[in-house]
Design an enzyme around this catalytic site. Structure first.
Site, PDB file in Angstrom:
ATOM      1  CE  LYS A  79      -3.905   2.020   2.594  1.00 53.21           C
ATOM      2  NZ  LYS A  79      -4.784   1.879   3.791  1.00 53.21           N
ATOM      3  CB  SER A 154      -8.223   3.678   2.923  1.00 56.58           C
ATOM      4  OG  SER A 154      -7.323   3.045   3.817  1.00 56.58           O
ATOM      5  CB  SER A 178      -8.422   0.839   5.834  1.00 55.22           C
ATOM      6  OG  SER A 178      -9.125   2.055   5.839  1.00 55.22           O
TER       7      SER A 178
END
Lengths: 485, 93
Positions: A79, A154, A178
């Site tokens: 990420k 997210s 997330s």
């Protein structure tokens, strides 16, 4: 054989037997990216050359007859809020569009030491604020199961890439859901570890008392291997816990006889999709069939978790994001002639709408005259939420619930209404507030869209979650389904 | 409902320059969210201690000794503007 569609443990076995090479695996992953990335859009940066170079190094090692570790030579996607030395790390924000970190996050360092092949960085909601990845300042990632729908957020890029077989596994971060919500939306396994189990050093901070890094994987065994690699105390993170990291694969027995499973009734209230409820009830029946003892329980303060979270997280964020001032790194507005105007314009242009909304909310909640009414009140209710879990775990080994109230929603469906978007995290945020681990595994489909089952455990009880999840996975086939792209 | 003045005050504290449209949107949205927070007032928390942090960790110390650190060039590598060995910023006074 599509190597990119296999799990890390399957690939490891073939690498160790010299049936395939790490270069072949890595090439298969990039071939897949070339084929489907236009539809999925999960990566903000690709590190093809570095990845192939690393893969070749691992192949040399194997050729020399040296033993390799479980993640060695296996591709991973990170990420874009975890610092990677010499590789762009943007948080999907204009504010950090050009930021190249001079050091690695501890998790990245640990993966490198384990011989992982880093293939790039995953798209996300800007600064990890969002539940759909629509808040990325670059582009929206699409759900591989239905391109009209969001992948969740997210960590949407990390989840979508695993589901689309663009990577073997990935890392995400979870502040209020997330990792688990996008894993649920994309039909993959996702773990939010116990707070303090994984170092946050080099993770670009959103809400420091809630943030945790964790894996996305294609099955539970891969999830245990990745977690076992990244977990452990780190002197560089003062909130990292001192604990002995066990061999988590030893929990994969397939046996849940006598396991006490609690079903918190507050997680089955109105607003949850009826198809989702039915799948969770099927999962409960499956656990009973396998010999677990499932009983209803109560977490009475559940309804307060969402307001508590949306006070604490923005409060911490407003403080953490004060560092983006256009001086040390990242974007700067060049038009201002004095310092304060430069700060204000840099931040107004550098941050997107949701980030600014949370900075405003957090700044207000911490401002003079409102601190006690909002922030202190939220911290006190957080205690009650944590105590609910402490009490439940006196009688149960794990708790189970839906991961999200609905399957993946459509683009634009919630993006104009912050409250509706926040509600998609209603089942995941209590876990962050209490600091306990939460694992999501695929448990079926509603109208062709994947649904996740959430397993919650005692602090540092990841092993028990893996035990239960593995038994479920061994007796179901949901994790084997793949989207058609 | 938050007033325009309150929104401007909070924006200044957060060092954000907002357009008039943004001020209006945030005033409405933040008011809705704050109203939602009112739910917390239903609970008596008089004798409940706050939890700022879930781990029982306090005062994590380390030895005060020099270890690895970024050199000047690396520390300045991402700076939007620099001069010599320093970050360059607009006029302060």
């Amino acid at each position: 054989m599509q190597f990119n569609a296999l799990t890390a443990h399957e690939l490891h076995d073939r690498l160790a037997k010299k049936e395939i090479s790490s270069v072949e695996i890595t090439e298969a992953v990039f071939k897949r990216i070339d084929e489907v990335e236009e539809k999925v859009r999960s990566l903000v940066t690709q590190t093809r050359d570095k990845a192939l170079q690393k893969a070749a190094e691992v192949d040399m090692k194997i050729a020399r007859g040296e033993k390799i570790g479980p993640l060695e030579g296996i591709p991973v996607l990170i990420k874009d809020n975890m610092c990677t030395e010499g590789i762009l790390t943007t948080c999907s924000s204009k504010m950090l569009h050009n930021f190249v970190p001079p050091y690695n996050a501890t998790v990245v360092e640990k993966l490198k030491q384990a011989g992982a092949v880093i293939i790039g960085k995953a798209n996300m909601d800007e600064f990890a604020m969002g539940s759909s990845t629509e808040n990325s300042r670059f582009f929206a990632t699409r759900n591989p199961w239905d391109k009209e729908r969001v992948p969740g957020g997210s960590s949407g890029g990390s989840a979508a890439a695993v589901a689309a077989d663009e990577t073997i596994y990935s890392l995400g971060s979870d502040t209020g859901g997330s990792i688990r919500q996008p894993a649920s939306f994309c039909g993959v396994v996702g773990l939010k570890p116990t707070y303090g189990a994984v170092s946050r050093y080099g993770l670009i901070a959103y809400a420091s008392s809630l943030d945790q890094i964790g894996p996305f994987a294609k099955d539970v065994r891969d999830c245990t291997r990745v977690f076992g690699t990244i977990a452990g105390h780190d002197p560089k993170d003062s909130t990292s816990a001192e604990f002995a990291v066990p061999d988590y694969t030893s929990f994969l027995t397939g046996d849940v006889k006598g396991l006490r499973v609690g079903i918190p009734r507050e997680y089955f209230v109105e607003g949850t999709d009826s198809g989702v409820k039915e799948l969770i009830n099927n999962a409960i029946k499956k656990f009973e069939e396998l010999g677990a003892i499932c009983e209803e329980t109560s977490l009475p303060h559940t309804e307060y978790a969402l307001p508590v979270y949306y006070i604490i997280a923005p409060a911490e964020a407003s403080s953490n994001l004060a560092r983006y001032d256009g001086v040390k790194y990242g974007y700067r507005d060049e038009s201002a002639e004095d310092m304060v105007t430069m700060y204000m314009r840099t931040r107004s242009e550098g941050f997107g709408t949701e980030v600014k909304r949370r900075i405003m909310l957090g700044t207000y909640a911490l401002s003079s005259g409102y601190y006690d009414a909002y922030y202190l009140k939220a911290l006190k209710v957080r205690t009650l939420i944590k105590q609910d879990f402490d009490r439940a775990f006196e009688n149960f080994d794990i708790l189970i619930s839906p991961t999200a109230p609905t399957p993946a929603f459509k683009f634009g469906e919630k993006s104009d209404d912050p409250m509706q978007m926040y509600l998609s995290d209603v089942f995941t945020i209590s876990v962050n507030l209490a600091g306990i681990p939460g694992l999501t595994i695929p448990c079926g489909f509603v109208d062709g869209l994947p649904v996740g089952l959430q397993l919650m455990g005692r602090p540092f009880g990841e092993g028990t979650l893996f035990r239960a999840a593995y038994a479920f996975e061994q007796n179901t086939e949901f994790h084997l389904s793949r989207p058609k792209l | 409902m938050l007033t325009k003045e309150q929104v401007e005050h909070v924006a200044l504290l957060g060092r954000l320059e907002l357009s008039d449209a943004e001020k209006e949107t945030y005033a409405t949205q933040l008011s809705d969210i704050l109203e939602y927070f009112e739910a917390l007032n239903k609970i008596d928390t008089e004798n409940i201690p706050p939890t700022a942090h879930v781990l029982p960790i306090k005062n994590v110390f380390r030895e005060d000794k020099v270890s690895e650190h970024l050199d000047n060039e690396m520390a300045l590598a991402n700076a939007p503007a620099k001069e010599g060995n320093s970050f360059k910023v607009p006029r302060i006074i």
